[in-house]
Write a protein that holds these residues in place. Structure first.
Motif, short mmCIF file in Angstrom:
data_model
loop_
_atom_site.label_atom_id
_atom_site.label_comp_id
_atom_site.label_asym_id
_atom_site.label_seq_id
_atom_site.Cartn_x
_atom_site.Cartn_y
_atom_site.Cartn_z
N GLU A 179 0.84 -1.21 0.00
CA GLU A 179 0.00 0.00 0.00
C GLU A 179 0.86 1.25 0.00
OE1 GLU A 179 -3.19 -0.03 -0.40
OE2 GLU A 179 -3.84 -2.02 0.23
N GLN A 203 -5.48 -6.31 1.33
CA GLN A 203 -5.68 -6.26 -0.12
C GLN A 203 -5.51 -7.61 -0.82
OE1 GLN A 203 -6.86 -3.69 -1.79
NE2 GLN A 203 -6.93 -4.98 -3.60
N LYS A 206 -8.09 -10.27 0.30
CA LYS A 206 -9.48 -10.15 -0.14
C LYS A 206 -9.60 -10.50 -1.62
CE LYS A 206 -9.74 -5.05 -0.62
NZ LYS A 206 -10.61 -3.90 -0.37
N ARG A 492 -9.85 -4.50 -9.97
CA ARG A 492 -8.52 -5.10 -9.98
C ARG A 492 -8.18 -5.73 -11.33
NH1 ARG A 492 -8.81 -2.46 -5.16
NH2 ARG A 492 -10.25 -3.49 -3.74
#
Ligand code: ASP
Length: 588
Positions: A179, A203, A206, A492
């Motif tokens: 991140e 991130q 998930k 994504r």
């Protein structure tokens, strides 16, 4: 010694009793908020999380017990609920029409004199509040804010459950997640020299949950980022983390907007949907920020055309090189004194600007400015182009488009505050969309992801990855509210080949990608559904709902701006034996 609780059982919270309870027997358990001793009669305000109730003691032997009581003693009081006479009613308290005539008082604990009063909200230095957080938590401010936070969290859980999301926990001891901040590391005792990283966000997990067919995931989760200290950052903070399979940006927006409506119902505010959508490019150009405060206008206007042929070399050349001249009109500010105007120019210098100038109409229509050489004609042309009237002040900035707008954006905020143009009771949401995919990290001489490396480019910009990566836009979005970013996310990349190409662009070698994200890239190759998500900053959202400017006001045990827990004293040195076990040595 303190009395024991024994079989004493609370019948009502201290906020519950009403006139309809008169005549009944009640037992209250709580803290002594205030004592008023009138000699033969004594009033005790007893407090718990639910509120305050007045207790009356007017005969021995109880009077002697009650006279020992001090603020913050813990008591159990049993008695009969009585109606207050009309002249003693306290209209400020929901329990203000009744009182409890005590028949038994147990002193369950004594208390030292607190370092600051609990009973009122007198200002106390934040360091003292954080050191004695257990006392601060008893005060009305934090009692209210943490109750609100709880209700918002419950709303989030109910909402996502109704929408078919599952709350799934992800690991806290994990591998570095990208991140963009520094990781907190945890040494492994079992594997000396190896470390877990605390998640900067869930991130990767998930996304893997989507690959794992979980379809809709959410989690109220702690994230850890070892960032450089900033006033309102916390090393650990809470996100409402969300991911959905088969999502387009609109799918995410339509899922989050009603949740925001529900959250705002907690403070009785109606929020209209859909929220406006503003492209990143527009936000930067018009407001000089990717998190614009839209509660007021003051839009930045491009007046480059006026300067294209100007005699003023400095600005003309900037425009000639592809730069811009942009203007901000401050209504009614032609009245500013010379020292106020000088202060603006100084402020601009501090912000690193070179080309800032101001202009206004003087008596008789002449132009008054700090840079005469700019020329009357171009200045009044700029005022006309920007729609400035005789009473207004115009600020002009020249430079690269984003730099000129950022500078004016900073003035837009500070002058709107100064001019009282920001309505406190308005809530202006906007989705900022189409962020650039990459930004150039000049110090490292490479591209870095604007959001994170798993963000998909816009469908129409895929080609730019090869020809002009800096121009590629992303399916990334932020939700901004009154100038704060309250959520951010993206659709994504779900194609392993595209993901590898992005790693290449980011100058992450195959080997490094394998080491850092190998498990994830492998997973992408086993049938990954298109997916996307978002994370809402719960601390910031609740702070806005509570009307607080600092997130520390809505966190039970926050750290200071210097990342220290003043109550527990963390971080601290550890036992040398622990270091030996971990095979670690502290370098001096
Ligand atoms: N993981 C991102 C963040 O923490 C949010 C997201 O892309 O869902 O900012």
């Amino acid at each position: 010694m303190a009395d024991q609780l024994g079989s004493l059982t609370r019948t009502h919270s201290c906020g519950a009793l009403r006139e309809s309870d008169v005549g009944t027997e009640a037992t209250l358990l709580g803290w002594v908020h205030r004592v008023r001793d009138l000699g033969s009669i004594l009033f005790i305000d007893v407090r718990d999380r639910g509120g305050i109730t007045q207790v009356v003691v007017d005969s021995e032997p109880l009077l002697s017990v009650a006279k020992r009581l001090r603020s913050e003693y813990v008591v159990g009081v049993t008695g009969t609920v009585g109606k207050r006479s009309s002249d003693t009613v306290n209209p400020k308290l929901p329990t203000g029409h009744v009182e409890v005539m005590a028949s038994e008082i147990r002193v369950l604990n004594e208390a030292k004199t607190p370092p600051f009063p609990i009973a009122d909200d007198t200002p106390v230095s934040e360091d003292v509040r954080l050191r004695y957080r257990y006392l601060d938590l008893r005060r009305p401010g934090l009692q209210h804010n943490l109750g609100l936070r709880h209700r918002v969290a419950m709303t989030v859980r109910r909402y996502f459950d109704e929408q078919g999301f599952w709350e799934i926990e992800t690991p806290v001891l994990t591998k570095s997640t990208p991140e963009g901040a520094r990781d907190y590391l945890v040494p492994s005792r079992v594997h000396p020299g190896q470390f877990f990283a605390l998640p900067q966000s869930p991130q990767i997990f998930k996304q893997i949950l989507m690959i794992g067919g979980m379809d809709r995931y959410f989690q109220i989760v702690k994230c850890f980022r070892d960032e450089d200290l900033r006033a309102d950052r916390q090393p650990e903070f809470t996100q409402v983390d969300v991911e959905m399979s088969f999502a387009r940006p609109e799918t995410i927006f339509e899922m989050i907007e009603p949740l925001m409506q529900l959250a705002f119902r907690e403070i009785d505010v109606n929020v209209d949907t859909p929220f406006r959508r503003v492209s990143y490019a527009d936000a930067m150009a018009k407001y000089g920020s990717d998190k614009p405060d839209l509660r007021f206008g003051l839009e930045i206007v491009d007046v480059s055309d006026v300067w294209r042929e100007a005699s003023f070399n400095a600005f003309r050349e900037i425009v000639g090189r592809g730069g811009v001249v942009r203007a901000l009109v401050i209504p009614g500010a032609a009245r500013y004194s010379r020292s106020e105007l000088d202060a603006l120019v100084d402020q601009a210098k501090q912000l690193g600007a070179v080309g800032i100038l101001w202009a206004r109409k003087a008596e008789g229509g002449a132009i008054n400015t700090n840079v005469k050489a700019a020329g009357e004609a171009t200045l009044s042309g700029s005022m006309a182009a920007a729609g400035a009237s005789e009473q207004d002040l115009i600020l002009l900035a020249a430079g690269e488009p984003d730099a000129a707008s950022s500078l004016l954006g900073a003035f837009r905020l500070s002058l709107a505050k100064k001019e009282n143009l920001i309505p406190a009771d308005r809530y202006e949401f906007a989705w900022i969309v189409d962020f650039p995919l990459l930004e150039w990290a000049a110090d490292e001489g490479r591209w870095s992801p604007m959001h994170h490396p798993f963000t998909s480019p816009l469908d129409e910009d895929f080609g730019l990855l090869e020809s002009d990566p800096g121009k590629a836009r992303a399916k990334a979005y932020d939700l901004v509210l009154n100038g704060s970013e309250v959520a951010g996310g993206s659709i994504r990349i779900h194609d392993a080949a595209v993901q590898k190409r992005i790693f290449q662009l980011l100058n992450i070698s195959d080997e490094e990608a394998r080491l850092r994200f190998g498990f994830f890239v492998d997973a992408l190759e086993y049938g990954t559904p298109p997916h996307g998500g978002i994370a809402i900053g719960l601390d910031r959202l609740v702070a806005i709902l509570a009307g607080e400017s600092s997130i520390r006001e809505v966190i039970a045990f926050p750290k200071t701006a210097a990342a220290v827990d003043l109550m527990s004293g963390a971080p601290s040195a550890v036992d040398p034996r622990q270091l030996r076990e971990l095979k670690l040595r502290v370098a001096q």
